[in-house]
Each structure stands twice: as structure tokens, then as C-alpha cells.
Design a protein around this motif. Sequence first.
Motif, PDB file in Angstrom:
ATOM      1  N   LEU A 121       0.814  -1.214   0.000  1.00 44.96           N
ATOM      2  CA  LEU A 121       0.000   0.000   0.000  1.00 44.96           C
ATOM      3  C   LEU A 121       0.853   1.272   0.000  1.00 44.96           C
ATOM      4  O   LEU A 121       0.317   2.370  -0.072  1.00 44.96           O
ATOM      5  CB  LEU A 121      -0.942   0.007   1.200  1.00 44.96           C
ATOM      6  N   ALA A 122       2.171   1.109   0.084  1.00 47.15           N
ATOM      7  CA  ALA A 122       3.083   2.259   0.021  1.00 47.15           C
ATOM      8  C   ALA A 122       3.721   2.374  -1.364  1.00 47.15           C
ATOM      9  O   ALA A 122       4.813   2.918  -1.499  1.00 47.15           O
ATOM     10  CB  ALA A 122       4.154   2.140   1.091  1.00 47.15           C
ATOM     11  N   ALA A 123       3.019   1.870  -2.379  1.00 47.28           N
ATOM     12  CA  ALA A 123       3.564   1.845  -3.742  1.00 47.28           C
ATOM     13  C   ALA A 123       3.317   3.178  -4.440  1.00 47.28           C
ATOM     14  O   ALA A 123       2.509   3.286  -5.372  1.00 47.28           O
ATOM     15  CB  ALA A 123       2.963   0.689  -4.534  1.00 47.28           C
ATOM     16  N   GLY A 124       4.040   4.210  -3.995  1.00 43.63           N
ATOM     17  CA  GLY A 124       3.923   5.531  -4.588  1.00 43.63           C
ATOM     18  C   GLY A 124       4.887   5.709  -5.751  1.00 43.63           C
ATOM     19  O   GLY A 124       5.667   4.830  -6.100  1.00 43.63           O
ATOM     20  N   ASN A 125       4.847   6.897  -6.350  1.00 39.79           N
ATOM     21  CA  ASN A 125       5.575   7.145  -7.599  1.00 39.79           C
ATOM     22  C   ASN A 125       6.885   7.899  -7.425  1.00 39.79           C
ATOM     23  O   ASN A 125       7.473   8.354  -8.406  1.00 39.79           O
ATOM     24  CB  ASN A 125       4.678   7.903  -8.579  1.00 39.79           C
ATOM     25  N   GLY A 126       7.368   8.036  -6.193  1.00 42.66           N
ATOM     26  CA  GLY A 126       8.551   8.857  -5.947  1.00 42.66           C
ATOM     27  C   GLY A 126       9.825   8.365  -6.597  1.00 42.66           C
ATOM     28  O   GLY A 126      10.726   9.155  -6.877  1.00 42.66           O
ATOM     29  N   GLY A 127       9.941   7.057  -6.838  1.00 44.35           N
ATOM     30  CA  GLY A 127      11.130   6.554  -7.516  1.00 44.35           C
ATOM     31  C   GLY A 127      11.136   6.873  -8.993  1.00 44.35           C
ATOM     32  O   GLY A 127      12.202   7.108  -9.591  1.00 44.35           O
ATOM     33  N   LEU A 128       9.959   6.882  -9.613  1.00 45.40           N
ATOM     34  CA  LEU A 128       9.849   7.157 -11.045  1.00 45.40           C
ATOM     35  C   LEU A 128      10.205   8.591 -11.393  1.00 45.40           C
ATOM     36  O   LEU A 128      10.863   8.851 -12.407  1.00 45.40           O
ATOM     37  CB  LEU A 128       8.424   6.874 -11.526  1.00 45.40           C
ATOM     38  N   MET A 129       9.775   9.524 -10.557  1.00 49.31           N
ATOM     39  CA  MET A 129       9.910  10.935 -10.929  1.00 49.31           C
ATOM     40  C   MET A 129      11.359  11.374 -11.032  1.00 49.31           C
ATOM     41  O   MET A 129      11.684  12.296 -11.781  1.00 49.31           O
ATOM     42  CB  MET A 129       9.167  11.817  -9.917  1.00 49.31           C
ATOM     43  N   ARG A 130      12.257  10.709 -10.324  1.00 49.80           N
ATOM     44  CA  ARG A 130      13.650  11.132 -10.279  1.00 49.80           C
ATOM     45  C   ARG A 130      14.576  10.170 -11.020  1.00 49.80           C
ATOM     46  O   ARG A 130      15.804  10.281 -10.940  1.00 49.80           O
ATOM     47  CB  ARG A 130      14.116  11.260  -8.824  1.00 49.80           C
ATOM     48  N   LEU A 131      14.028   9.214 -11.763  1.00 52.92           N
ATOM     49  CA  LEU A 131      14.780   8.052 -12.225  1.00 52.92           C
ATOM     50  C   LEU A 131      15.868   8.347 -13.252  1.00 52.92           C
ATOM     51  O   LEU A 131      16.931   7.714 -13.243  1.00 52.92           O
ATOM     52  CB  LEU A 131      13.807   7.025 -12.810  1.00 52.92           C
ATOM     53  N   LEU A 132      15.637   9.259 -14.161  1.00 52.80           N
ATOM     54  CA  LEU A 132      16.490   9.402 -15.345  1.00 52.80           C
ATOM     55  C   LEU A 132      17.990   9.491 -15.057  1.00 52.80           C
ATOM     56  O   LEU A 132      18.781   8.864 -15.770  1.00 52.80           O
ATOM     57  CB  LEU A 132      16.034  10.612 -16.173  1.00 52.80           C
ATOM     58  N   PRO A 133      18.456  10.242 -14.055  1.00 57.32           N
ATOM     59  CA  PRO A 133      19.901  10.307 -13.838  1.00 57.32           C
ATOM     60  C   PRO A 133      20.558   8.943 -13.636  1.00 57.32           C
ATOM     61  O   PRO A 133      21.689   8.725 -14.096  1.00 57.32           O
ATOM     62  CB  PRO A 133      20.023  11.170 -12.579  1.00 57.32           C
ATOM     63  N   ALA A 134      19.876   8.010 -12.982  1.00 52.24           N
ATOM     64  CA  ALA A 134      20.447   6.677 -12.787  1.00 52.24           C
ATOM     65  C   ALA A 134      20.610   5.956 -14.118  1.00 52.24           C
ATOM     66  O   ALA A 134      21.590   5.233 -14.338  1.00 52.24           O
ATOM     67  CB  ALA A 134      19.568   5.856 -11.845  1.00 52.24           C
ATOM     68  N   VAL A 135      19.656   6.160 -15.028  1.00 53.81           N
ATOM     69  CA  VAL A 135      19.740   5.539 -16.350  1.00 53.81           C
ATOM     70  C   VAL A 135      20.871   6.154 -17.156  1.00 53.81           C
ATOM     71  O   VAL A 135      21.657   5.441 -17.794  1.00 53.81           O
ATOM     72  CB  VAL A 135      18.404   5.685 -17.100  1.00 53.81           C
ATOM     73  N   LEU A 136      20.974   7.470 -17.123  1.00 52.94           N
ATOM     74  CA  LEU A 136      22.033   8.145 -17.879  1.00 52.94           C
ATOM     75  C   LEU A 136      23.413   7.732 -17.380  1.00 52.94           C
ATOM     76  O   LEU A 136      24.327   7.488 -18.182  1.00 52.94           O
ATOM     77  CB  LEU A 136      21.874   9.667 -17.768  1.00 52.94           C
ATOM     78  N   ALA A 137      23.571   7.645 -16.071  1.00 49.01           N
ATOM     79  CA  ALA A 137      24.884   7.311 -15.498  1.00 49.01           C
ATOM     80  C   ALA A 137      25.302   5.882 -15.821  1.00 49.01           C
ATOM     81  O   ALA A 137      26.493   5.596 -15.987  1.00 49.01           O
ATOM     82  CB  ALA A 137      24.871   7.524 -13.989  1.00 49.01           C
TER      83      ALA A 137
END
Length: 306
Positions: A121-137
Amino acid sequence: MTLNERAIGGLLALACGDALANGVEFSPRGSADIKDMNSTRRYLPVGQWSDDTGLALCLGESLVAKNGFDAADQMCRYEGFYDRQEGWPSELALAPGNTLGAALKKFKHTDEPFAGSTHPLAAGNGGLMRLLPAVLAAHPDLELIRLWARESTRTTHGAEECLEASELLAMIIHYLLRGEPRNQAVEAGKDEAWKSKKITTLARGDYLQKADALIKAKSYVVDTLEAALWCFATTDSLEAALLAAANLGDDCDTVAAITGQLAGCHYGLNAIPANWLNVLVDKDRIEQLAQRLIYLTPDTNANPKG
């Protein structure tokens, strides 16, 4: 189009989507008509992004400073952003959402950086909103991209759906950065064995058959990712994708930030309207960070907990 243009486009479009929509966040769908950065009902200055972008910058600047993944450093930066307004160019202090706030509180008391609740029930979207830098790195190493997508989410959002949503989004972005056609990129995870049936449905692209009235920009991670993918896949330009997201109501700034990651990496820097970039706060900081991330050669042997 160069990889550099896609990377810069992705991070700038994340910020643009956030800045377009944060003034109407949690408003009912249809209650606003966002057309540009000057649309009304704002609580922040024109061009000012919110914590969706702020935490993405925290993550990216940690990856650069540590030359790789350091969960404790990331959490310290998130804490500094909210508690001391570090890296936040506005006088109005922001507060974290419930799941993120609980993770930061746990980190302060235990020093455990992977502090995100694992409760479904704590499955919020906070990880998605900031994700791109991890992919780029981590690009172009897909295995590392998938690992860092999950780990960068797990610091604050540990529910399995959150981890799989971030992993799926990261895979799609990876293919977009490679210049793959959009219809192929959004199918990047369709053959994976996802634990979540709902993530499996997203990976199959079932949202493409949904009427727009059924697309919900809620904070639940599956709803958020579905909305962003729908906005990206059913429009024909970066501008149209981000405006579609901004006008969904509810948690529309986060949906627009995620849509920006997708659309920016697909359409590239030159597709972002100049009048958006002209007012975007900290444009140079964001652009320079994207360049540093895409050229990063990370030390993957470092202690991921810091």
C-alpha cells in the motif's frame, strides 16, 4: 540525433513537465487548461520546478560526485533538499510525500539508506519521478541500468511494484537513448517475467487500448507510469505529450515529469519549445548535469550503501 542531445533533452524535459504542471497538482481533471509556462493557478514562479526535479538533481549530482551509486549520499541529499533547502532555488519550502517522508525519517534514526517501505500500500511514484539520472549514469550497460533503477527507488520506495515500475521505465528509456523507434522502445519489457500482473500489463502495452477517460494520474505507481506511457505513446510531439500529461489533473506534475523523461530522450533537446527553456529555472545546471551523467564512467565496485 546524438546521445548527448537525447540525454540533455530528457533531463530538461523532466524539469519542463514538472514546471508546467506543478501549479495544478491534485486539482480535478478538466479544472485547468495548461497551454504553456505562463498558465495560471501557480504557487511557484514561472519556470520553477518542484521536488520532482529537485530530487532528480540530487540523485544525479550524487552519482557524479561519488562516481557511481552511493545510497547513503543520495539520502543525505534528499534530506538536505527538504530540511535545509539545499539545491532548491526558491523561498517556499517543500515537504515530502508520506512514503518519502517516512523513509527519510527512518534514515535519520538508523542510517539505513534503503529505508523505503516494502508494504504494497506504500507503492507511490517517488522513484519514477527522479529516475532518469540513474539511467544516464549507467548507460549503455542495461544490466547496470536495471540494477540502479531498482536500487535508486528502493532508498525511499521499497514496494515490489515500485521497483518493477522503475525497472520497466529504465528499460524503455535505455532503448530511447539508443534511438530505437518509439513503438519498439515501449515494448522493451514485454518479454520479461514481472512479478506484478499490473506491471506485466503495462509492459504489454494494454494502455494503448484504453480511452483517455480511463487514464488516471494518481500517485499509485502503476497509475502514474501508465499515464506517462499513454501520454508519450498516443501523441506525436514532445510538446503535445507534456501538455497531455499536465492536463490530467491529480498528480499531474509527476506524470508530466516522467513523460518528459520519455519524450525528451525520444525527441531530443531541439524538440523542447524555446519559450519553455527560456524561463526554466536552473536550465544550465540541468543541462550540464545531463552531460556529465551521460559521459560518466562509474566505479561499479564502490560500496553501494556508501
